[in-house]
Design a protein around this motif. Structure first.
Motif, mmCIF file in Angstrom:
data_model
loop_
_atom_site.group_PDB
_atom_site.id
_atom_site.type_symbol
_atom_site.label_atom_id
_atom_site.label_comp_id
_atom_site.label_asym_id
_atom_site.label_seq_id
_atom_site.Cartn_x
_atom_site.Cartn_y
_atom_site.Cartn_z
ATOM 1 N N PHE A 47 0.926 -1.349 0.111
ATOM 2 C CA PHE A 47 -0.119 0.141 0.223
ATOM 3 C C PHE A 47 0.896 1.234 0.076
ATOM 4 N N GLY A 48 0.641 2.221 -0.976
ATOM 5 C CA GLY A 48 1.295 3.309 -0.956
ATOM 6 C C GLY A 48 1.226 4.424 -0.030
ATOM 7 N N ILE A 49 1.937 5.557 -0.076
ATOM 8 C CA ILE A 49 1.488 6.378 0.856
ATOM 9 C C ILE A 49 1.287 7.958 0.100
ATOM 10 N N LYS A 50 0.554 8.877 0.689
ATOM 11 C CA LYS A 50 0.484 10.031 0.172
ATOM 12 C C LYS A 50 1.670 10.922 0.359
ATOM 13 N N VAL A 51 2.084 11.730 -0.844
ATOM 14 C CA VAL A 51 3.030 12.736 -0.671
ATOM 15 C C VAL A 51 2.539 14.021 -0.886
ATOM 16 N N PRO A 52 3.178 14.872 -0.330
ATOM 17 C CA PRO A 52 2.394 16.289 -0.547
ATOM 18 C C PRO A 52 3.108 17.107 -1.757
ATOM 19 N N GLY B 243 4.600 19.595 -4.011
ATOM 20 C CA GLY B 243 6.034 20.143 -4.128
ATOM 21 C C GLY B 243 7.085 19.004 -3.900
ATOM 22 N N ILE B 244 6.624 17.684 -3.779
ATOM 23 C CA ILE B 244 7.810 16.560 -3.719
ATOM 24 C C ILE B 244 9.002 16.748 -4.947
ATOM 25 N N GLY B 245 8.389 17.331 -5.999
ATOM 26 C CA GLY B 245 9.333 17.678 -7.167
ATOM 27 C C GLY B 245 10.729 18.527 -6.699
ATOM 28 N N LYS B 246 10.233 19.204 -5.573
ATOM 29 C CA LYS B 246 11.608 20.036 -5.156
ATOM 30 C C LYS B 246 12.817 19.339 -4.617
ATOM 31 N N LEU B 247 12.812 17.893 -4.501
ATOM 32 C CA LEU B 247 13.710 16.968 -3.776
ATOM 33 C C LEU B 247 14.574 16.469 -4.991
ATOM 34 N N THR B 248 15.046 17.305 -5.571
ATOM 35 C CA THR B 248 15.690 16.962 -6.930
ATOM 36 C C THR B 248 16.910 16.052 -6.961
ATOM 37 N N VAL B 249 17.313 15.706 -5.569
ATOM 38 C CA VAL B 249 18.626 14.674 -5.433
ATOM 39 C C VAL B 249 18.023 13.285 -5.207
ATOM 40 N N LEU B 250 16.845 13.212 -5.084
ATOM 41 C CA LEU B 250 16.136 11.816 -4.781
ATOM 42 C C LEU B 250 16.483 10.793 -5.815
ATOM 43 N N HIS B 251 17.130 9.909 -5.376
ATOM 44 C CA HIS B 251 17.411 8.735 -6.460
ATOM 45 C C HIS B 251 16.474 7.418 -5.893
ATOM 46 N N THR B 252 15.848 7.319 -4.933
ATOM 47 C CA THR B 252 15.003 6.318 -4.570
ATOM 48 C C THR B 252 13.679 6.924 -3.818
ATOM 49 N N LEU B 253 12.455 6.497 -4.469
ATOM 50 C CA LEU B 253 11.222 7.089 -4.009
ATOM 51 C C LEU B 253 10.025 5.891 -4.136
ATOM 52 N N GLY B 254 9.493 5.559 -3.020
ATOM 53 C CA GLY B 254 8.367 4.670 -3.055
ATOM 54 C C GLY B 254 8.058 4.082 -1.802
ATOM 55 N N LEU C 54 11.756 3.851 -8.504
ATOM 56 C CA LEU C 54 10.451 4.341 -8.287
ATOM 57 C C LEU C 54 9.470 3.247 -8.090
ATOM 58 N N GLY C 55 8.713 3.666 -7.206
ATOM 59 C CA GLY C 55 7.630 2.727 -6.878
ATOM 60 C C GLY C 55 6.235 3.444 -6.726
ATOM 61 N N VAL C 56 5.301 3.012 -7.417
ATOM 62 C CA VAL C 56 3.980 3.818 -7.361
ATOM 63 C C VAL C 56 2.675 2.760 -7.415
ATOM 64 N N SER C 57 1.724 3.405 -6.805
ATOM 65 C CA SER C 57 0.360 2.604 -6.885
ATOM 66 C C SER C 57 -0.571 3.510 -7.178
ATOM 67 N N GLY C 58 -1.964 3.029 -7.399
ATOM 68 C CA GLY C 58 -2.929 3.804 -7.630
ATOM 69 C C GLY C 58 -3.120 4.213 -9.288
ATOM 70 N N ILE C 59 -2.154 3.567 -10.195
ATOM 71 C CA ILE C 59 -2.266 3.867 -11.566
ATOM 72 C C ILE C 59 -3.397 3.378 -12.348
ATOM 73 N N SER C 60 -4.077 4.223 -12.893
ATOM 74 C CA SER C 60 -5.390 3.935 -13.540
ATOM 75 C C SER C 60 -5.357 4.173 -14.979
ATOM 76 N N ARG C 61 -6.429 4.199 -15.879
ATOM 77 C CA ARG C 61 -6.515 4.603 -17.089
ATOM 78 C C ARG C 61 -6.651 6.315 -17.003
ATOM 79 N N HIS C 62 -7.000 6.765 -16.014
ATOM 80 C CA HIS C 62 -7.118 8.058 -16.030
ATOM 81 C C HIS C 62 -5.931 8.786 -15.840
ATOM 82 N N ASN C 63 -4.823 8.285 -15.404
ATOM 83 C CA ASN C 63 -3.511 8.729 -15.259
ATOM 84 C C ASN C 63 -2.270 7.993 -15.684
ATOM 85 N N SER C 64 -2.592 7.215 -16.218
ATOM 86 C CA SER C 64 -1.449 6.102 -16.528
ATOM 87 C C SER C 64 -0.718 6.541 -17.912
ATOM 88 N N LYS C 65 -1.320 7.614 -18.810
ATOM 89 C CA LYS C 65 -0.544 7.984 -20.023
ATOM 90 C C LYS C 65 0.259 9.169 -19.490
#
Length: 742
Positions: A488-493, A495-506, A531-542
């Protein structure tokens, strides 16, 4: 390069004999054996050397030479000649002896390429039917001595059971009338564990005084190790004997301690992984026996233990160096308690008075095994960089708030497995030095907005395994056991894209985190490797798959599709040229395009249905080494791991070494072809829902183990053992209950 366990099964001894026989008539008369000094001599090579059948059938002269240092070629030649020498020049006489006879020569403790150059130029000539076995501690020296990589052996230490068995055989061989007694067995087993599988050290002296000489050698050995590697070695004593150590946990701690730093040539992570590989090669750390496989020669998935003998040496030195202090069952009140690393063991009585007597002014790391107490966080721990509470018991939200308030210099924080943690405080954003945050398998469902202030954060590991009721099932047709547990994944806030040195997220729950908005944030994380993600559907997959196109460093990807995922892989391009590991859960009946998966080495698929064309797709993944299949239904209830062209069977799945199968079908027929999966070592089958009929198991020539999960039925095990009765590797069959839902 071959990796053979020390005095392994008879097959491995026969194989080494075969290499020796071949070397006599080849352009590579040299066999190299490398590992920790003394291991090869103590077992594998010595057994070969004293094999009378080998001597009588292949060689008429033989010699064992311990290389002296500093090296002198003339003295070396005299030692090699033994009783063969006359008044001639010893170097010339050696050359004649080796060229005119069938000699087996063992050169022990060769330390440099320069020494080999002198020996080779002066003594080794062709044509000759002599064979030289070189024993060294350095892989680079071993490969230098022979031009045939197939004749280089990396000798590993014995597992405890095998070490004890070898010792019993040696006792019986030397004194058949005095076998080991039961109480002696118990004492020796404990000592062998400390010796890290080196039973030769126990052979001659009942008081084991010979261990002193090995400690002297160990001291010299560590003194000559590269300075950059020494801190990493001594750091291993933080982990108790028998404790499994994940590579990522160890490497991230090394980075936080400053042992691995970024440079122009390589990143700190790459450097740490190289250090880990080096320690594994040297047998300073060893793979846990239950997890041993040579799958894809990659250490990224390795869980290891410290070699028992080496750990004893490290522990004996750590107090001398004032490095590590341990709170265990024998601790007493003293004024001499200080050090850089504090370990609290499970069996310590949690005495607050003893704890508060410790000087924490130089403390750099705190590691807790077992029960947590609130007084473990002290105001004087101002320099603490590493706080590792993985699987600690009783850690609560209020404890975490105190940690964050007092330990502002933390670079590594692990709460992994602390199930009573529900929230990360907003003050987390004050840990400006934080590089690693591991909250996997906690009760945390979202990250605080303040986390976006942590500009040095490189590693976020979150998400947990929960009951099926908490997960959206991708499809009602998925078998029950698939829905029993899931990640089960978690909710991220924002502005998470500001963490530009991340090399592992999930694992990030894309749906709960804002869908397309969070996907745009992920697009900015161009340094991501995992990278690990959950909650991918036809509405956001592309949008999601488009965003990954800019993640050119991505090597590992986990995607859990949601219940509304029908057609989400249609008409998309997957720019995953560098992917080595791919996990796709929740697929219905369509696999992704395969054009850009040429480097894929690990694939984990969970899907509703698998067709014959899909098997052909899998067979075309040329680098695939680990394959996990969880499938609801199979075409005709059959799974065929083979392919034919013009009536001829093709070589398929040639690099796969681990195969796991689970199905929702009530009955499943699995067939292995005569030219498929010739490298397979481990076969795992989930028997909790389906009964299996396996055909072609004897074609799996490298099979070592079959693991039957989700059952305790001995009849199933016995039936499979009978099928494997004539298998050349004599693979073991084991039953393993699946973990319960919790």
């Amino acid at each position: 390069m071959e990796n053979y366990p020390l005095v392994g099964r008879e097959l491995e001894m026969n194989e080494l004999r075969s290499y020796t026989a071949r070397a006599r008539f080849s352009n590579s008369p040299v066999i190299s054996v490398w590992g920790i000094a003394g291991i090869g001599k103590s077992a594998l090579v010595r057994t070969l050397y004293y094999d009378r059948m080998l001597h009588s059938n292949q060689f008429n002269k033989y010699s064992w030479v311990d290389v002296s240092h500093p090296f002198n070629l003339r003295d070396f030649s005299r030692s090699l000649l033994l009783d063969h020498h006359s008044e001639k020049d010893p170097i010339k006489e050696c050359r004649e002896l080796l060229s005119q006879n069938q000699c087996l020569v063992v050169i022990d403790d060769l330390q440099s390429k320069e020494e080999w150059d002198l020996i080779q130029s002066a003594l080794v000539s062709r044509p000759s039917s002599s064979v030289i076995i070189v024993i060294t501690t350095e892989a680079s020296v071993a490969t230098y001595c022979t031009n045939n990589e197939g004749q280089v052996f990396n000798v590993k230490g014995l597992e405890a059971v095998a070490a004890m068995d070898l010792f019993r055989k040696e006792v019986h061989r030397k004194n058949p009338s005095s076998p080991l007694k039961d109480h002696e067995d118990m004492e020796l087993e404990e000592l062998i564990l400390k010796c890290g599988g080196l039973p030769k050290h126990l052979e001659t002296n009942p008081d084991y005084e010979c261990l002193k000489g090995l400690f002297d050698w160990m001291h010299s050995y560590f003194r000559t190790c590269p300075d950059s590697l020494k801190p990493c070695i001594f750091y291993l004593s933080i982990f108790p004997r028998h404790h499994g150590i994940r590579q990522r946990r160890l490497v991230r701690r090394w980075i936080a301690e400053g042992y691995c730093r970024d440079s122009d040539e390589e990143s700190a992570v790459d450097r740490g992984e190289n250090f880990f590989s080096k320690l594994l090669e040297l047998s300073i750390i060893q793979q846990i026996p239950q997890l041993v496989t040579t799958a894809y020669n990659d250490t990224s998935m390795v869980s290891c233990q410290v070699n028992g003998f080496i750990r004893e040496y490290i522990v004996s030195r750590r107090m001398e160096e004032n490095l590590v202090f341990e709170l265990g069952p024998k601790c007493v009140l003293t004024t001499h308690r200080t050090g850089r690393h504090l370990i609290i063991l499970r069996d310590w009585d949690r005495d607050k008075i003893v704890f508060e007597s410790i000087d924490f002014s130089r403390l750099r790391s705190l590691t807790v095994f077992g029960k947590w107490e609130s007084f473990f966080v002290s105001k004087s721990m101002r320099l603490l960089r590493v706080l590792d509470l993985e699987d600690a018991l009783g850690v609560k939200d209020e404890d975490l708030e105190k940690m964050v308030k007092r330990l502002r210099r933390l670079k590594f924080l692990s709460l992994r497995g602390c199930g009573e943690i529900f929230h990360l405080p907003s003050s987390l954003g004050d840990l400006r030095q934080l590089q690693t945050l591991d909250v996997r398998h906690t009760s945390i469902l979202k990250l605080p907005a303040s986390i976006t202030r942590l500009q040095k954060l490189q590693y976020i590991h979150a998400g947990t395994t929960v009951r099926a009721s908490a997960l959206p099932a991708p499809s009602s047709r998925l078998p029950k056991f698939h829905r029993r547990r899931g990640l089960f994944g978690i909710k991220v806030p924002k502005g998470i894209g500001k963490l530009t040195v991340l090399h592992t997220l999930g694992v990030v729950d894309v749906g709960a985190s804002g869908g397309k908005a969070v996907v745009e944030e992920l697009r900015k994380l161009t340094q991501l490797r995992k990278l690990g993600v959950s909650g991918i559907s036809r509405h956001n997959s592309k949008d999601f798959f488009s965003a990954t196109s800019g993640l050119v460093h991505l090597e590992s990807l986990l995607v859990r599709l949601g219940k509304d995922s029908q057609g989400c892989l249609d008409e998309i391009t997957l720019p995953w040229e560098n992917l080595r590991s791919l996990t796709l859960h929740g697929l219905q009946d369509k696999l992704p395009p395969s054009e850009n998966l040429s480097k894929l080495m690990k694939l984990d698929l969970e899907m509703d249905a698998l067709k014959e064309d899909d098997i052909e797709f899998l067979a075309n993944l040329s680098e695939l080494c680990i394959l996990r299949l969880r499938v609801g239904q199979l075409q005709d209830g059959k799974l065929h791991f083979h392919a034919k062209m013009y009536g001829e069977e093709l070589v398929t799945f040639k690099k796969v070494k681990i195969l796991e199968i689970a199905s929702g079908a009530s009955e499943l027929h699995v067939t292995f072809g005569s030219r498929s999966m010739k490298s397979l070592e481990l076969l795992k089958i989930d028997c909790s829902s389906a009964s299996y009929h396996l055909t072609g198991l004897n074609f799996l020539s490298e099979l070592k183990e079959v693991l039957l999960q989700g059952t305790n039925d001995e009849a199933i095990k016995s039936n499979l053992e009978s099928q494997l009765a004539n298998h050349p590797k004599a693979p073991t069959v084991k039953l393993e209950e699946l973990p319960r839902s919790s």
